[in-house]
Design an enzyme around this catalytic site. Structure first.
Site, mmCIF file in Angstrom:
data_model
loop_
_atom_site.group_PDB
_atom_site.id
_atom_site.type_symbol
_atom_site.label_atom_id
_atom_site.label_comp_id
_atom_site.label_asym_id
_atom_site.label_seq_id
_atom_site.Cartn_x
_atom_site.Cartn_y
_atom_site.Cartn_z
ATOM 1 N N PRO A 143 4.084 -23.876 -14.999
ATOM 2 C CA PRO A 143 2.823 -23.313 -15.574
ATOM 3 C C PRO A 143 2.526 -23.723 -16.972
ATOM 4 C CG PRO A 143 4.550 -21.789 -15.381
ATOM 5 C CD PRO A 143 5.347 -22.924 -14.791
ATOM 6 N N PHE A 144 3.572 -24.190 -17.578
ATOM 7 C CA PHE A 144 3.267 -24.348 -19.133
ATOM 8 C C PHE A 144 3.792 -25.706 -19.579
ATOM 9 C CE2 PHE A 144 4.019 -19.602 -18.460
ATOM 10 C CZ PHE A 144 2.584 -19.345 -19.006
ATOM 11 N N LYS A 152 14.782 -14.608 -18.327
ATOM 12 C CA LYS A 152 16.221 -14.221 -18.268
ATOM 13 C C LYS A 152 16.438 -14.139 -16.838
ATOM 14 C CE LYS A 152 18.126 -15.470 -22.069
ATOM 15 N NZ LYS A 152 17.468 -16.814 -21.862
ATOM 16 N N GLU A 198 7.982 -21.063 -19.021
ATOM 17 C CA GLU A 198 8.098 -20.047 -19.778
ATOM 18 C C GLU A 198 6.833 -19.854 -21.037
ATOM 19 O OE1 GLU A 198 11.028 -16.871 -22.412
ATOM 20 O OE2 GLU A 198 11.921 -18.724 -21.416
#
Length: 433
Positions: free
Chosen positions: A217-218, A251, A235
């Site tokens: 997504p990033f 995490k 992230e």
């Protein structure tokens, strides 16, 4: 003054592919791709900035102050990156380990050409150009004929080396565990580098291959002259819209299975894993403290705690922390006072970073830094640079790094296995093509 025009699209994905291909003619490129991950916090499907009108490049000394001055002077969109080693601007820290890639520690540029896709429309925002150039670019992008070869047919001939061998890795993890048991820290994100020398990469095709595996997504593709980042990050580091800031630390990682029932079991096992949850909650507390520095009283909230997000290759444990920031706070100050992100350091942050420097044997540089942008209103969005390939074309140097959180319950062999799982996509792209 920017010239802005919008056009409707019939074949959105095809146009995105053409747009990325078109960007390869520029020396300054930042391509940000959400890979169609729909969330409450997304702003676009893809966002492309090319062709620097102005730029800033610096080492860590007074880096955030210089960035703030540059952002105010341009009063425009600026795109770029923050390297992990900007930590040295804030604290009495150093970065003396081996630096293979040698990127500048911070770089931002003001693009002449800004293009984004959202909801079936393409939007152009051009600076210092005439409208005819905008229209001709739209026609040129539309007219590109892409080869029909699938992106996974790209071939690389890369021979990966380890900066740290397995026995040394175990030695360093056990040393960190002794610090944890002694109470010096609670958690440290310990990383290792894989690298190759005398290597040529077709960077754009390699990025496309990595992205096709991960659909993160990033994701982003960054080129600054002969420095490249091919990033499949899952992230988000930090996003600001108006007076709201959110951080989404990761995490907790579990592999996936092609068998549906087995995959569901792996997901539930991660959800219930006490060690992984403890890692995540420690970092959530750290992020809450970082965001509270500029938040209104009582303005920090945990929106999600230890939620499981599923990606192409792994399940991840993600939390979402939000904050309502005080009026008049500089956006650069918000970044400065939470950087580097807690998910890539540990807790307490400063003590963890000192131990990271003494136990790792490479300079992180852009890895575990952040890539993103500021808009003219002071909003911003930055990812965490993980699951990424770094390439320095002049040096013919390729690097990717991976890490895991070391806590009191860490087992060195399992931490090493987690690193190999995270490295799988990058290694596959580089060694197998």
């Amino acid at each position: 003054m920017r010239i802005t025009r919008s056009f409707s699209l019939k074949k959105t994905q095809e146009f995105k592919d053409k747009l990325l291909h078109w960007s390869r003619d520029y020396e300054e490129v930042l391509w940000l791709d959400s890979n169609n991950h729909v969330t409450d916090y997304g702003s676009f499907e893809v966002l492309l900035a090319v062709d620097a009108l102005t730029s800033i490049q610096t080492d860590y000394l007074d880096a955030f102050q210089k960035l703030e001055e540059y952002r105010r002077e341009t009063n425009d969109w600026v795109f770029g990156y923050l390297s992990y080693d900007l930590k040295n601007d804030q604290e009495n820290l150093c970065s003396k380990n081996h630096d293979g890639a040698g990127f500048p520690e911070m770089y931002f540029f003001q693009p002449k050409k800004l293009i984004w896709v959202k909801a079936g429309h393409i939007h152009f925002s051009y600076l210092k150009v005439v409208e005819d150039e905008l229209l001709s670019d739209f026609e040129a992008i539309n007219g590109i004929r892409l080869k029909k070869e699938k992106v996974f047919e790209v071939k690389n001939d890369v021979h990966i080396k380890l900066r740290m061998f397995k026995d040394e890795y175990f030695k360093q993890v056990n040393s960190l565990l002794s610090h944890i048991h002694r109470g010096d820290i609670y958690e440290a994100n310990f990383c290792q580098e894989f690298f190759a020398e005398n290597t040529h990469l077709d960077t754009l095709e390699t990025y496309k291959r990595l992205n096709s595996i991960s659909h993160a997504p990033f994701a982003c593709y960054l080129r600054i002259l002969d420095n490249y980042l091919l990033c499949a990050s899952p992230e988000r580091y930090l996003r600001k819209r108006g007076d709201e800031v959110i951080s989404q630390p990761i995490k907790g990682t579990a592999k996936r299975s092609k068998d549906f029932l087995e995959d569901d079991k792996l997901k539930k096992k991660l959800q219930e894993d006490e060690k992984e949850r403890a890692e995540n909650i420690m970092i959530v507390d750290l992020v809450r403290n970082d965001l509270a520095k500029h938040a209104v009283r009582g303005g920090v909230a945990v929106e999600e705690l230890c939620e499981i997000y599923t990606y192409e290759q792994v399940h991840q444990m993600v939390s979402t922390v939000s904050a309502q920031v005080k009026e008049g706070v500089s956006p650069v100050a918000i970044l400065r006072d939470s950087f580097p992100m807690g998910s890539m350091t540990g807790a307490p942050k400063i003590s963890a970073m000192k131990l990271i420097e003494s136990h790792e044997n490479f300079k992180r540089g852009l890895y575990s830094g952040a890539v993103g942008y500021f808009d003219p209103d002071g909003n911003f969005d930055f990812n965490v640079v993980i699951r990424s390939i770094i390439y320095q074309e002049s040096k013919k140097y390729v690097s990717f790094s991976v890490g895991s959180a070391i806590t009191a319950k860490a087992i060195p062999e399992k931490e090493y296995e987690e690193c190999l799982l995270k490295a799988k996509a990058m290694r596959q792209v580089l060694e197998n093509g």
